[in-house]
Every structure is written in C-alpha cells, then in structure tokens.
Design a protein around this motif. Structure first.
Motif, mmCIF file in Angstrom:
data_model
loop_
_atom_site.group_PDB
_atom_site.id
_atom_site.type_symbol
_atom_site.label_atom_id
_atom_site.label_comp_id
_atom_site.label_asym_id
_atom_site.label_seq_id
_atom_site.Cartn_x
_atom_site.Cartn_y
_atom_site.Cartn_z
ATOM 1 N N TYR A 117 7.619 -9.288 -2.989
ATOM 2 C CA TYR A 117 6.577 -8.445 -2.224
ATOM 3 C C TYR A 117 7.224 -7.987 -0.955
ATOM 4 C CZ TYR A 117 2.284 -7.507 0.131
ATOM 5 O OH TYR A 117 1.267 -6.901 0.939
ATOM 6 N N LEU A 118 8.051 -8.714 -0.419
ATOM 7 C CA LEU A 118 8.705 -8.159 0.655
ATOM 8 C C LEU A 118 9.469 -7.014 0.780
ATOM 9 C CD1 LEU A 118 9.243 -9.423 3.640
ATOM 10 C CD2 LEU A 118 11.588 -10.090 2.841
ATOM 11 N N PHE A 119 9.866 -6.501 -0.391
ATOM 12 C CA PHE A 119 10.477 -5.271 -0.577
ATOM 13 C C PHE A 119 9.696 -4.249 -1.571
ATOM 14 C CE2 PHE A 119 13.947 -8.273 0.271
ATOM 15 C CZ PHE A 119 14.216 -7.684 1.171
ATOM 16 N N LEU A 120 8.313 -4.609 -1.452
ATOM 17 C CA LEU A 120 7.379 -3.621 -2.245
ATOM 18 C C LEU A 120 7.281 -2.068 -1.634
ATOM 19 C CD1 LEU A 120 5.145 -3.916 -4.398
ATOM 20 C CD2 LEU A 120 3.343 -4.300 -2.525
ATOM 21 N N GLY A 121 7.411 -1.127 -2.468
ATOM 22 C CA GLY A 121 7.559 0.042 -1.909
ATOM 23 C C GLY A 121 8.662 0.585 -1.590
ATOM 24 N N VAL A 122 9.816 -0.112 -1.522
ATOM 25 C CA VAL A 122 11.181 0.303 -1.081
ATOM 26 C C VAL A 122 11.905 0.867 -2.239
ATOM 27 C CG1 VAL A 122 13.418 -0.544 -0.559
ATOM 28 C CG2 VAL A 122 11.470 -1.408 0.473
ATOM 29 N N ASN A 123 12.180 2.319 -2.075
ATOM 30 C CA ASN A 123 12.715 2.930 -3.356
ATOM 31 C C ASN A 123 14.200 2.312 -3.774
ATOM 32 O OD1 ASN A 123 15.244 4.228 -1.935
ATOM 33 N ND2 ASN A 123 13.883 5.411 -0.749
ATOM 34 N N CYS A 124 14.432 2.685 -4.957
ATOM 35 C CA CYS A 124 15.808 2.195 -5.551
ATOM 36 C C CYS A 124 16.961 2.134 -4.701
ATOM 37 C CB CYS A 124 15.911 2.786 -6.851
ATOM 38 S SG CYS A 124 17.195 1.937 -7.998
#
Length: 163
Positions: free
Chosen positions: A11-18
């Motif tokens: 969840y901490l990196f939700l929305g972070v692109n590849c």
C-alpha cells in the motif's frame, strides 16, 4: 515472489509507476527470518523500512510505568504480505517506539531509510505519492486506535453497569 512483487503489492507504494518503483527497488535488499525472530526492538535507532513479502509480523509496544518498571510487550498490530512497517522513520523518527517479531517465517524487503528519503527528495512526484500514502495509513491507524479505545471504554462501562 521477488522484491519488485513486494513493492508492487505494498500500500505504501500504491500509485507509483513502474519506472519509479524500479528506483525504489534499487534501494532494497531481501532478507528471510524464522518464526520468533525479533526483527527490531523498541528503542533501537530507526534505520530501515520493511516491506513484508511473505509471513506475518507482530508489532509490539512496551510502556514505562511511573515507578520505572515496564509493561509486558503487547501486540498493537500485526502485518501481513504487502504491508510495510517501520514507515514512521520516513517522517524523521529516529528511535523506534515499537518492536517487531516474526509470527511466521517471513521474507522481507528492507530499505535504508536515509537512501529512501534522499531518493524521495530527488523525485518530488514519487515523494508526493509515498507521503500521501503514509498520510492515508496514519489516518487509518488513528481511526483504528480510536475505535479500539472507544470499544474498550464502552466495554468497561457495560461491565460496571452490569454489576
């Protein structure tokens, strides 16, 4: 599962692109611990962020009493695959206020928080997303704590009225 899988499921990196997630991945290393292992202890210097790939971890709190003795460790939360823990260190906390113990055999992704903070400041959009996710986490944790507190107080009131 790979370290990239751990990060993608967190969840901490939700929305972070590849591409940005690959930057975070470059800061990570994996570590396995056996059931019962103390991952970190209350009062230790806060240096790492942990992302759980496999297993379950108990986060425990011990409080100092007025007489100088301490309470026994009490589990205040447990985390499972995809959960991050130790994340308050991103915000600048230097001493850990909880301890973490593996409840099962665990696979962890471990990130040096100084390197992570430096990276988040170099990539402001990435930093914005991660800090927004932390704000959401804090809001949920506060809501959970408030709910537990109200439940406990209402239970005590209920027991007193039953006497």
């Amino acid at each position: 599962m790979t370290l990239m899988d751990y990060l993608e499921s967190s969840y901490l990196f939700l929305g972070v692109n590849c591409d940005d997630l690959k930057i975070i991945r470059s800061l990570c290393y994996s570590h396995s611990v056996k059931k019962g292992t103390e991952i970190f202890e209350h009062g230790e210097k806060a240096e790492f962020l942990y992302v759980l790939g496999k297993g379950r971890v108990a986060l425990n709190m011990t409080l100092e009493r007025p007489d100088g003795s301490t309470t026994p460790p009490t589990t205040v939360s447990s985390v499972g695959p995809g959960d991050a823990f130790g994340w308050p260190v991103i915000g600048g906390f230097h001493i850990l206020n909880l301890s973490a113990r593996a409840m099962e055999d665990c696979d962890l992704g471990i990130i040096n928080v100084q390197e992570l903070r430096r990276t988040l400041s170099q990539y402001p959009k990435l930093g914005y997303i991660v800090m927004g996710n932390i704000a959401s986490l804090l809001s949920r944790k506060l809501s959970d704590a408030r709910e537990a507190f109200v439940y406990e107080r209402s239970w005590l009131t209920y027991e007193k009225s039953d006497s």
